[in-house]
Scaffold this active site. Structure first.
Site, PDB file in Angstrom:
ATOM      1  N   TYR A  25      40.904  35.093  46.817  1.00 48.75           N
ATOM      2  CA  TYR A  25      40.241  35.706  45.667  1.00 48.75           C
ATOM      3  C   TYR A  25      41.253  36.421  44.779  1.00 48.75           C
ATOM      4  O   TYR A  25      41.239  36.269  43.549  1.00 48.75           O
ATOM      5  CB  TYR A  25      39.186  36.693  46.170  1.00 48.75           C
ATOM      6  CG  TYR A  25      38.228  37.178  45.105  1.00 48.75           C
ATOM      7  CD1 TYR A  25      37.204  36.358  44.642  1.00 48.75           C
ATOM      8  CD2 TYR A  25      38.323  38.465  44.583  1.00 48.75           C
ATOM      9  CE1 TYR A  25      36.306  36.802  43.681  1.00 48.75           C
ATOM     10  CE2 TYR A  25      37.436  38.919  43.625  1.00 48.75           C
ATOM     11  CZ  TYR A  25      36.427  38.087  43.177  1.00 48.75           C
ATOM     12  OH  TYR A  25      35.542  38.535  42.218  1.00 48.75           O
ATOM     13  N   SER A  61      37.582  40.666  37.501  1.00 45.53           N
ATOM     14  CA  SER A  61      37.511  41.503  38.702  1.00 45.53           C
ATOM     15  C   SER A  61      38.695  42.467  38.743  1.00 45.53           C
ATOM     16  O   SER A  61      39.788  42.160  38.248  1.00 45.53           O
ATOM     17  CB  SER A  61      37.505  40.661  39.993  1.00 45.53           C
ATOM     18  OG  SER A  61      37.667  41.492  41.126  1.00 45.53           O
TER      19      SER A  61
END
Length: 242
Positions: free
Chosen positions: A149, A136
Site C-alpha cells: 500500500y 492517503s
C-alpha cells in the site's frame, strides 16, 4: 457541466463522495466491480449511471469512459479513488500475488482511469477538467507492515504532480487528497485486528468530512487548484518526532 466519474464508488470513501456530489447537482458515473450495488446506487441518486468494470482492465476502463461520454458529452471531474489494502506483513512475508494485486488496482488502475479522463478533458469542448487522486497519508508516511500500500500510494503522488504539470496548458487540474483514518470498511479491518491483539484501535473520523473536502476541491474554478490536501483524525500520530 457538473459531470463526474468516481471509481471505487460502491463503498467507503467512493460511495460517500458519489452521494455528496450527486445531491449537490452533479451527474455521476459510478465505477466499481459490483454491478448490483452500482445499479442500486444509481437508482437512488438524482442523476447517476452504473459503469461496472475492473479498473485494472484497460479495455473495460476505456469502454466505461466512452459510455459516460456518449451520454453526457463532457467530463468535468474524475475522483480517482479505487484501491485495495492487502494483508499486513513484513516484506519477506508478502505473497507476490498481494504485491501484484496492489500494483494492478492502486497504481495501474489509477493510471488507466487518469489516462482516459485526461484524454477526454483534452478533446472536449469546453476543454479542461479536474482529476482528484486519492493518495492517503501513506503517500507520505508508512503504516507498519504495509509495504504494498505504501509503495503504490507514494507512486500516486508522482502521478498527481505529473498530471498537474502536463495538464497546465490544457486547462486540466490535478490534485490529491491524502486521507488518514476515516472510518470505512478498510479501517474497520485494521481496528478489529488491533482489538484482537488487545491494542487500542487507531483514532478515526467520519467519512462525510472527506466527501465535503472532495466537493470543495471539485467545485473550484479551473484557474485554481488544491494540489495536496491532508484530512485526518486529530489524534493520528502523523506529525512529530520520536
Amino acid at each position: 457541466m457538473k459531470t463526474a466519474i468516481i471509481t471505487g464508488a460502491s463503498s467507503g470513501i467512493g460511495r460517500a463522495v458519489a452521494e455528496k456530489l450527486a445531491h449537490a447537482g452533479w451527474s455521476i458515473g459510478l465505477i466499481a466491480r459490483r454491478s448490483d450495488v452500482l445499479e442500486e446506487m444509481a437508482a437512488s441518486l438524482p442523476d447517476a449511471m452504473a459503469l461496472p468494470c475492473d479498473v485494472s482492465d484497460a479495455a473495460a476502463v476505456e469502454e466505461a469512459f466512452a459510455v459516460f461520454a456518449a451520454k453526457y458529452g463532457h467530463l468535468a471531474l474524475l475522483f480517482n479513488n479505487a484501491g485495495v489494502f492487502t494483508p499486513q506483513a513484513d516484506i519477506d512475508d508478502v505473497p507476490l500475488d498481494d504485491w501484484d494485486r496492489a500494483l494492478s488496482v492502486n497504481l495501474t488502475g489509477m493510471f488507466l482511469c487518469a489516462r482516459q479522463a485526461f484524454g477526454q478533458m483534452k478533446r472536449q469542448e469546453p476543454r479542461g477538467g479536474r482529476i482528484i487522486n486519492n493518495g492517503s497519508v501513506s503517500a507520505h508516511v508508512p503504516r507498519p507492515q504495509a509495504v504494498t500500500y505504501t509503495v503504490t500510494k507514494h507512486a500516486i503522488t508522482g502521478l498527481t504532480k505529473q498530471l498537474a504539470l502536463d495538464g497546465r496548458e490544457l486547462d486540466i487540474c490535478c490534485g490529491q487528497i491524502d486521507i488518514g483514518n476515516t472510518y470505512t470498511e478498510m479501517l474497520a479491518d485494521i481496528s478489529d485486528a488491533a482489538i484482537a491483539k488487545g491494542e487500542t484501535p487507531p483514532p478515526s473520523f467520519d467519512v462525510s468530512h472527506v466527501a465535503d473536502s472532495v466537493l470543495a476541491m471539485a467545485e473550484l474554478p479551473l484557474n485554481a487548484n488544491v494540489l495536496f490536501q491532508t484530512i485526518m483524525a486529530r489524534g493520528m500520530p502523523y506529525v512529530g518526532r520520536g
